[in-house]
Design an enzyme around this catalytic site. Structure first.
Site, short mmCIF file in Angstrom:
data_model
loop_
_atom_site.label_atom_id
_atom_site.label_comp_id
_atom_site.label_asym_id
_atom_site.label_seq_id
_atom_site.Cartn_x
_atom_site.Cartn_y
_atom_site.Cartn_z
N LYS A 101 -3.29 -10.38 -6.34
CA LYS A 101 -4.65 -10.79 -5.91
C LYS A 101 -5.73 -9.88 -6.46
O LYS A 101 -5.48 -8.69 -6.71
CB LYS A 101 -4.72 -10.91 -4.39
CG LYS A 101 -4.81 -9.60 -3.66
CD LYS A 101 -5.33 -9.81 -2.23
CE LYS A 101 -5.61 -8.44 -1.63
NZ LYS A 101 -6.41 -8.39 -0.46
N LYS A 131 0.84 -1.22 0.00
CA LYS A 131 0.00 0.00 0.00
C LYS A 131 0.86 1.25 0.00
O LYS A 131 0.51 2.26 -0.62
CB LYS A 131 -0.95 0.00 1.20
CG LYS A 131 -1.95 -1.12 1.14
CD LYS A 131 -3.38 -0.65 1.17
CE LYS A 131 -4.25 -1.78 0.66
NZ LYS A 131 -5.64 -1.69 1.00
N LYS A 140 -10.53 -5.01 -4.60
CA LYS A 140 -11.62 -4.08 -4.90
C LYS A 140 -11.13 -2.67 -5.16
O LYS A 140 -11.86 -1.85 -5.70
CB LYS A 140 -12.68 -4.10 -3.80
CG LYS A 140 -12.19 -3.70 -2.42
CD LYS A 140 -13.36 -3.69 -1.45
CE LYS A 140 -13.10 -4.46 -0.18
NZ LYS A 140 -12.02 -3.93 0.66
#
Ligand code: ATP
Ligand code: LTN
Length: 335
Positions: A199, A117, A202
């Protein structure tokens, strides 16, 4: 005899940081539904985690209710399980602060989700992103949780939760139950349709990478048709050399409740076009009943909000019990 045994406790949560994906459903929620009869379950919409990345306020409000409605539409029953919103129970933030003082910078800097992130959000490297796992530890430890059902990407966060709890217990005696991760067999890691090495997520800026739980059948077919595969034409499981095909087989298996090996056998000698068609059918069939219920729940806003408020009170009672114990142990004066 069995009824005398105390039910074990489960806690899990999803961030309202986007519309939930097939990965969230197959990797997490699908398993939660199965666990609710046997365990005492808390299923939380973790809005405080979501703000570690900038969110549009109106969107966040809408998505928080969407996620709660998806929990219910997937079969989580608010009479059996405690479905609530994290920010409605302020004890999460309180325990998080305390646990921050028992967590080391070194261990936080080893978290792979933080590294991923941080690389994606260079413009907003806030300290909440860094201490994210401590808030997650607070979520879990507040309820004396035994099991945490998550996708395999969250295993490291459950491990740091255990380390923090063990450290705290060593200092003060048994305060927290030490939780274990619970990773379902199928759907443990659904990969992106566009980059099958990472992965399905969303918050992927490319919507072709994920299938949203509320995508309509045409969109699902189109996204699966465009899914990245390879050029050797053979359908078999091989995560390294054939990540795209392996992912499609995994999705098919998870939707049909069979093992990836069984899915592989079903498609021996078939072509990629047929595989994609069958995967689309399986996904559409799996999501249709959920989508219908979602629409219905979402159209009754007052009902959904009432459930969330009631459940937050139930959660708060349990959270207060743990926090009281923690305050006493560390030497805070009783209120
Ligand atoms: P974001 O993209 O906002 O970081 P996310 O889509 O990765 O979010 P989370 O809210 O972080 O989703 O995860 C919620 C739950 O869903 C976790 O238990 C996580 O392990 C599971 N999960 C998320 N993505 C996948 C996936 N692709 N495959 C399997 N499980 C997943
Ligand atoms: N970190 C998780 C979401 C999450 C969670 C939790 C999962 C927050 N608190 C407690 C299980 C238990 C994620 O990013 N998927």
């Amino acid at each position: 005899m069995e009824s005398l045994e105390k039910k074990k406790t489960i806690f899990s949560g999803i961030q309202p940081s986007g519309i939930l994906t097939l990965g969230n459903y197959l990797g997490a929620i699908k398993n939660w539904v199965k666990l609710q009869d046997e365990y005492h379950c808390y299923y939380c919409v973790v809005d405080m985690h979501a703000i570690t990345v900038r969110q549009d306020p109106a969107e966040l409000r809408k998505r928080t209710l969407d996620v709660a409605a998806i929990y219910m539409a997937s079969g989580i029953d608010p009479k059996k399980s405690v479905i609530y919103v994290q920010s409605h129970v302020p004890q999460h933030a309180e325990l998080c602060w305390i646990l921050n003082c028992y967590t080391y910078l070194g261990e936080l800097s080893r978290m792979t989700q933080y590294k991923d992130k941080a690389a994606k959000h260079q413009d907003n490297l806030n300290s909440g992103l860094f201490t994210y796992p401590v808030l997650m530890a607070a979520d879990i430890l507040l309820y004396q949780t035994d099991l945490v059902p998550v996708g395999s990407d969250q295993k490291q966060h459950v491990e740091i939760t255990r380390d923090i709890a063990i450290r705290f217990n060593r200092l003060y005696g048994g305060v927290f139950t030490i939780p274990e991760p619970y990773i379902g067999q199928s759907g443990a890691r659904i990969m992106s349709l566009q980059e099958p090495e990472s992965k399905m997520s969303k918050s992927d800026p490319n919507p072709n990478g994920y299938i949203s739980i509320i995508d309509d059948p045409d969109t699902i077919c189109r996204k699966i048709k465009r899914a990245v595969t390879d050029s050797d034409g053979e359908i078999r499981l091989d995560a390294e050399k054939k990540p795209g095909i392996t992912n499609l087989l995994g999705i098919y298996a998870a939707c049909c409740e069979i093992s990836p090996k069984q899915a592989e056998e079903e498609f021996i000698g078939k072509n990629y076009g047929l595989l994609k068609e069958k995967v689309s059918e399986a996904v559409i069939g799996r999501l249709a009943p959920l989508q219908e219920k979602f629409k219905q729940i979402r159209s009754e806003k007052g009902y959904l909000e009432d459930i969330l408020h009631e459940n937050a009170q139930t959660a708060q009672q349990a959270a207060i019990r743990t926090l009281r114990k923690v305050h006493k142990k560390i030497g805070f004066v009783a209120k």
